[in-house]
Motif scaffolding. Structure first.
Motif, PDB file in Angstrom:
ATOM      1  N   TYR A   4      59.704 -50.716  40.796  1.00 40.36           N
ATOM      2  CA  TYR A   4      59.002 -52.562  41.249  1.00 40.36           C
ATOM      3  C   TYR A   4      59.896 -53.637  40.750  1.00 40.36           C
ATOM      4  CZ  TYR A   4      57.310 -56.686  41.379  1.00 40.36           C
ATOM      5  OH  TYR A   4      56.518 -58.057  42.426  1.00 40.36           O
ATOM      6  N   ALA A   8      62.323 -55.415  43.247  1.00 43.12           N
ATOM      7  CA  ALA A   8      62.265 -57.460  43.027  1.00 43.12           C
ATOM      8  C   ALA A   8      63.700 -58.222  42.357  1.00 43.12           C
ATOM      9  CB  ALA A   8      61.101 -57.315  42.009  1.00 43.12           C
ATOM     10  N   TYR A  49      61.674 -52.390  48.296  1.00 37.95           N
ATOM     11  CA  TYR A  49      60.038 -52.801  47.337  1.00 37.95           C
ATOM     12  C   TYR A  49      59.552 -53.044  47.626  1.00 37.95           C
ATOM     13  CZ  TYR A  49      58.557 -57.334  46.063  1.00 37.95           C
ATOM     14  OH  TYR A  49      57.874 -58.342  46.130  1.00 37.95           O
ATOM     15  N   THR A  53      55.678 -51.756  46.459  1.00 33.71           N
ATOM     16  CA  THR A  53      55.071 -52.970  45.940  1.00 33.71           C
ATOM     17  C   THR A  53      53.620 -52.620  46.975  1.00 33.71           C
ATOM     18  OG1 THR A  53      57.093 -54.661  45.580  1.00 33.71           O
ATOM     19  CG2 THR A  53      54.623 -55.072  46.289  1.00 33.71           C
ATOM     20  N   GLY A  57      49.985 -52.436  45.027  1.00 29.80           N
ATOM     21  CA  GLY A  57      49.074 -52.962  45.114  1.00 29.80           C
ATOM     22  C   GLY A  57      47.698 -51.337  45.651  1.00 29.80           C
ATOM     23  N   THR A  70      52.910 -60.993  47.734  1.00 33.71           N
ATOM     24  CA  THR A  70      54.059 -60.401  46.663  1.00 33.71           C
ATOM     25  C   THR A  70      54.783 -59.028  47.538  1.00 33.71           C
ATOM     26  OG1 THR A  70      51.975 -59.604  44.653  1.00 33.71           O
ATOM     27  CG2 THR A  70      53.861 -58.211  45.187  1.00 33.71           C
ATOM     28  N   LEU A  71      54.633 -58.935  49.021  1.00 34.07           N
ATOM     29  CA  LEU A  71      54.813 -58.059  50.405  1.00 34.07           C
ATOM     30  C   LEU A  71      56.110 -58.924  50.443  1.00 34.07           C
ATOM     31  CD1 LEU A  71      52.563 -55.829  51.659  1.00 34.07           C
ATOM     32  CD2 LEU A  71      54.371 -55.160  50.381  1.00 34.07           C
ATOM     33  N   SER A  80      60.129 -63.579  44.724  1.00 30.51           N
ATOM     34  CA  SER A  80      60.566 -61.626  44.055  1.00 30.51           C
ATOM     35  C   SER A  80      60.858 -62.400  42.408  1.00 30.51           C
ATOM     36  CB  SER A  80      61.516 -60.953  45.015  1.00 30.51           C
ATOM     37  OG  SER A  80      62.710 -61.603  44.254  1.00 30.51           O
ATOM     38  N   GLU A  84      57.591 -60.743  40.408  1.00 26.87           N
ATOM     39  CA  GLU A  84      57.763 -59.366  39.553  1.00 26.87           C
ATOM     40  C   GLU A  84      57.047 -59.934  38.368  1.00 26.87           C
ATOM     41  OE1 GLU A  84      60.128 -58.401  36.430  1.00 26.87           O
ATOM     42  OE2 GLU A  84      60.457 -60.539  37.020  1.00 26.87           O
ATOM     43  N   VAL A  87      52.899 -59.618  38.013  1.00 29.35           N
ATOM     44  CA  VAL A  87      52.803 -58.816  38.831  1.00 29.35           C
ATOM     45  C   VAL A  87      52.938 -58.109  37.372  1.00 29.35           C
ATOM     46  CG1 VAL A  87      53.604 -56.347  39.992  1.00 29.35           C
ATOM     47  CG2 VAL A  87      53.084 -58.771  40.740  1.00 29.35           C
TER      48      VAL A  87
END
Length: 106
Positions: A4, A8, A49, A53, A57, A70-71, A80, A84, A87
């Motif tokens: 991820y 990202a 990505y 992601t 998730g 986030t997407l 992003s 990042e 997250v």
């Protein structure tokens, strides 16, 4: 988590480079050919990505709004990088300290 983070950052960098080429193409009438290839690079990175992601998730049981932001972060310049960091911070809080991997001097 590593995939991820890598995707990202790579997607964000590719998007910023793509934005630069778009400006060069339309403002200065140069770089039209390379812009196509940079757009394709960003597109392929974004597909990776998106998949990574989405799977992350699902694993972390994100609410729908968080998942959508986030997407979408891979298509919004600089988003992003912000997503990042958030997250990684939130995922690190879920991992107990004794299970967290050690970092090399960081």
């Amino acid at each position: 988590m590593g995939w991820y983070r890598a995707l990202a950052i790579a997607t964000g960098v590719a998007l910023l480079v793509f934005c630069g080429f778009i400006v060069a193409k339309y403002a200065f009438d140069t770089g039209a050919e390379i812009t196509t290839y940079v757009a394709m690079l960003h597109g392929y990175l974004y597909l990776g990505y998106f998949v990574v992601t989405f799977l992350l998730g699902q694993k972390l049981k994100w609410p729908l709004g968080r998942m959508i932001f986030t997407l979408a972060a891979g298509c919004i310049p600089f988003a992003s990088f912000v997503a990042e960091r958030a997250v990684v911070r939130d995922a690190a809080a879920l991992v107990p300290a004794e299970q967290a991997p050690e970092t090399a001097g960081v």
